[in-house]
Structures are given as C-alpha cells and as structure tokens.
Design a protein around this motif. Structure first.
Motif, PDB file in Angstrom:
ATOM      1  N   TYR A  24       0.820  -1.211   0.000  1.00 47.62           N
ATOM      2  CA  TYR A  24       0.000   0.000   0.000  1.00 47.62           C
ATOM      3  C   TYR A  24       0.859   1.269   0.000  1.00 47.62           C
ATOM      4  O   TYR A  24       0.479   2.273  -0.598  1.00 47.62           O
ATOM      5  CB  TYR A  24      -0.992  -0.027   1.174  1.00 47.62           C
ATOM      6  CG  TYR A  24      -2.036  -1.127   1.001  1.00 47.62           C
ATOM      7  CD1 TYR A  24      -2.281  -1.682  -0.252  1.00 47.62           C
ATOM      8  CD2 TYR A  24      -2.765  -1.625   2.068  1.00 47.62           C
ATOM      9  CE1 TYR A  24      -3.219  -2.688  -0.434  1.00 47.62           C
ATOM     10  CE2 TYR A  24      -3.721  -2.641   1.891  1.00 47.62           C
ATOM     11  CZ  TYR A  24      -3.933  -3.159   0.633  1.00 47.62           C
ATOM     12  OH  TYR A  24      -4.859  -4.161   0.450  1.00 47.62           O
ATOM     13  N   HIS A  46      -3.490   3.788   4.784  1.00 50.19           N
ATOM     14  CA  HIS A  46      -3.790   2.350   4.865  1.00 50.19           C
ATOM     15  C   HIS A  46      -2.532   1.526   5.155  1.00 50.19           C
ATOM     16  O   HIS A  46      -2.599   0.489   5.815  1.00 50.19           O
ATOM     17  CB  HIS A  46      -4.469   1.875   3.582  1.00 50.19           C
ATOM     18  CG  HIS A  46      -5.508   0.844   3.854  1.00 50.19           C
ATOM     19  ND1 HIS A  46      -6.832   1.129   4.033  1.00 50.19           N
ATOM     20  CD2 HIS A  46      -5.395  -0.486   4.068  1.00 50.19           C
ATOM     21  CE1 HIS A  46      -7.487   0.023   4.313  1.00 50.19           C
ATOM     22  NE2 HIS A  46      -6.642  -0.971   4.337  1.00 50.19           N
ATOM     23  N   HIS A  53      -1.935  -3.937  12.066  1.00 52.32           N
ATOM     24  CA  HIS A  53      -2.400  -5.332  11.996  1.00 52.32           C
ATOM     25  C   HIS A  53      -1.229  -6.278  12.293  1.00 52.32           C
ATOM     26  O   HIS A  53      -1.378  -7.274  12.991  1.00 52.32           O
ATOM     27  CB  HIS A  53      -2.937  -5.670  10.601  1.00 52.32           C
ATOM     28  CG  HIS A  53      -4.170  -4.897  10.209  1.00 52.32           C
ATOM     29  ND1 HIS A  53      -4.744  -4.995   8.964  1.00 52.32           N
ATOM     30  CD2 HIS A  53      -4.933  -4.015  10.906  1.00 52.32           C
ATOM     31  CE1 HIS A  53      -5.800  -4.216   8.903  1.00 52.32           C
ATOM     32  NE2 HIS A  53      -5.934  -3.599  10.065  1.00 52.32           N
ATOM     33  N   GLU A  94      -6.893  -8.347  -0.591  1.00 50.77           N
ATOM     34  CA  GLU A  94      -7.639  -8.463   0.667  1.00 50.77           C
ATOM     35  C   GLU A  94      -8.428  -9.772   0.730  1.00 50.77           C
ATOM     36  O   GLU A  94      -8.568 -10.368   1.803  1.00 50.77           O
ATOM     37  CB  GLU A  94      -8.572  -7.261   0.857  1.00 50.77           C
ATOM     38  CG  GLU A  94      -7.852  -5.961   1.169  1.00 50.77           C
ATOM     39  CD  GLU A  94      -7.029  -5.975   2.462  1.00 50.77           C
ATOM     40  OE1 GLU A  94      -7.255  -6.851   3.325  1.00 50.77           O
ATOM     41  OE2 GLU A  94      -6.134  -5.128   2.585  1.00 50.77           O
ATOM     42  N   GLN A 127     -11.406  -8.003   8.255  1.00 47.51           N
ATOM     43  CA  GLN A 127     -11.359  -8.411   6.852  1.00 47.51           C
ATOM     44  C   GLN A 127     -12.692  -8.150   6.146  1.00 47.51           C
ATOM     45  O   GLN A 127     -12.720  -7.801   4.971  1.00 47.51           O
ATOM     46  CB  GLN A 127     -10.927  -9.871   6.716  1.00 47.51           C
ATOM     47  CG  GLN A 127      -9.442 -10.075   6.871  1.00 47.51           C
ATOM     48  CD  GLN A 127      -8.595  -9.102   6.078  1.00 47.51           C
ATOM     49  OE1 GLN A 127      -7.813  -8.352   6.637  1.00 47.51           O
ATOM     50  NE2 GLN A 127      -8.741  -9.073   4.754  1.00 47.51           N
ATOM     51  N   GLU A 130     -12.481  -4.549   5.353  1.00 49.47           N
ATOM     52  CA  GLU A 130     -11.487  -4.292   4.304  1.00 49.47           C
ATOM     53  C   GLU A 130     -12.053  -4.636   2.919  1.00 49.47           C
ATOM     54  O   GLU A 130     -11.930  -3.856   1.982  1.00 49.47           O
ATOM     55  CB  GLU A 130     -10.221  -5.132   4.548  1.00 49.47           C
ATOM     56  CG  GLU A 130      -9.440  -4.744   5.791  1.00 49.47           C
ATOM     57  CD  GLU A 130      -8.516  -3.571   5.582  1.00 49.47           C
ATOM     58  OE1 GLU A 130      -9.025  -2.434   5.517  1.00 49.47           O
ATOM     59  OE2 GLU A 130      -7.297  -3.782   5.494  1.00 49.47           O
TER      60      GLU A 130
END
Ligand code: FEO
Length: 164
Positions: A24, A46, A53, A94, A127, A130
C-alpha cells in the motif's frame, strides 16, 4: 500455549501484514507519481493501518511466550495500468488475506485453542470491513468512470475516505 502449526501460521501472517503495508505504501507512491493525491493519501494511511495489523499479531505471539519471527518480505508490485487495475489488485489482495485468516481460525478451532480463536475474531471483522471498503471503491469507479473529469472526481472521493 501455541501449537507449532499455529505459531508458524501466525508468523506467516505477520510477514503478510508487513507485505500489505509495503504494497500500500508502494501504491501510494504510484498514485502520487500519477498525480492522484486522494488515492496517495488513502494508501499512505492504509499502509500504517496494515502495520498495526502486523503489530497486533506480533504482540499476541510474544504474549503467549512464543517467539515472533519476521521472515523475508516479498517485493510489492510497482506498476499498474490504471486506477481500476490498482484497486482490483487491492481487492484481490484483501480476499487472499481473508482466506489466510479463515484458515488460521479453522486451525485454532480444530485445536480447541479458544484464546487464539477469540483473538482472531477481530481479524475476521476487520477483513469484512477491508473487503467492503475496496469493493465500494471499485463500485465508485464503475459508476463515475475514469474518463475525462471522472478520474479527478473518483480520486477526490477516495481522498475523503476516513481510515479508522
Ligand atoms: Fe491487514 Fe488489509 O488487512
């Protein structure tokens, strides 16, 4: 205590979250280079979120008394044909991460490691968010289009997205 299998999977996830962050950040550079400040800002923020995370899993491993291990991180993609191609790449990325998380959840459940199972619930929800986020951006691209002023408008809209 983490089983060897779960520890390996969680360590792999640490490396994958690092990769997501690098991907990203690299995308942010591409967007900036292409004169797309909204997307550049979005990806820069991001990338930071992906680092958080990574850190959460890293800390969880250490909290169990096991050793977190950072493996070599693959080089991210650097070139994209256009903004739609770039956001399609993120959406697919993702979906791959969701698959990985679900696999670890499955293992934790099978091993009756309820502590790890409980820890992973945050990632299951994340998730979902996302995938929803990247799908919504692809929907915007589809509706507005990237021709003429479309690209400018899409990028502006994306720049207004607030990353939690
Ligand atoms: Fe760490 Fe974008 O999932």
């Amino acid at each position: 205590m983490l089983s060897e299998n779960l520890l390996n999977k969680l360590n792999t996830q640490v490396t994958l979250e690092f990769y997501s962050s690098n991907l990203y950040l690299q995308m942010s550079a591409w967007c900036d280079y292409k004169g797309l400040p909204g997307s550049a800002k979005f990806f820069k923020e991001h990338a930071k979120e992906e680092m958080s995370h990574m850190q959460k899993i890293f800390d969880y491993i250490q909290d169990t008394g096991a050793l977190a291990i950072i493996d070599a991180i693959e080089k991210p993609e650097i070139d994209f044909s256009d903004l739609k191609n770039l956001y399609t790449t993120t959406y697919n990325h993702e979906k791959m991460i969701t698959k990985q998380i679900n696999e670890i959840v499955d293992i934790a459940l099978n091993e009756k490691d309820y502590s790890t199972f409980n820890f992973l619930q945050w990632y299951v929800s994340e998730q979902h968010e996302e995938e929803k986020l990247f799908k919504s951006i692809l929907d915007k691209i589809e509706i507005i289009g990237l021709d003429g002023r479309g690209l400018f408008m899409v990028d502006k809209e994306i720049g207004n997205i607030v990353i939690r």
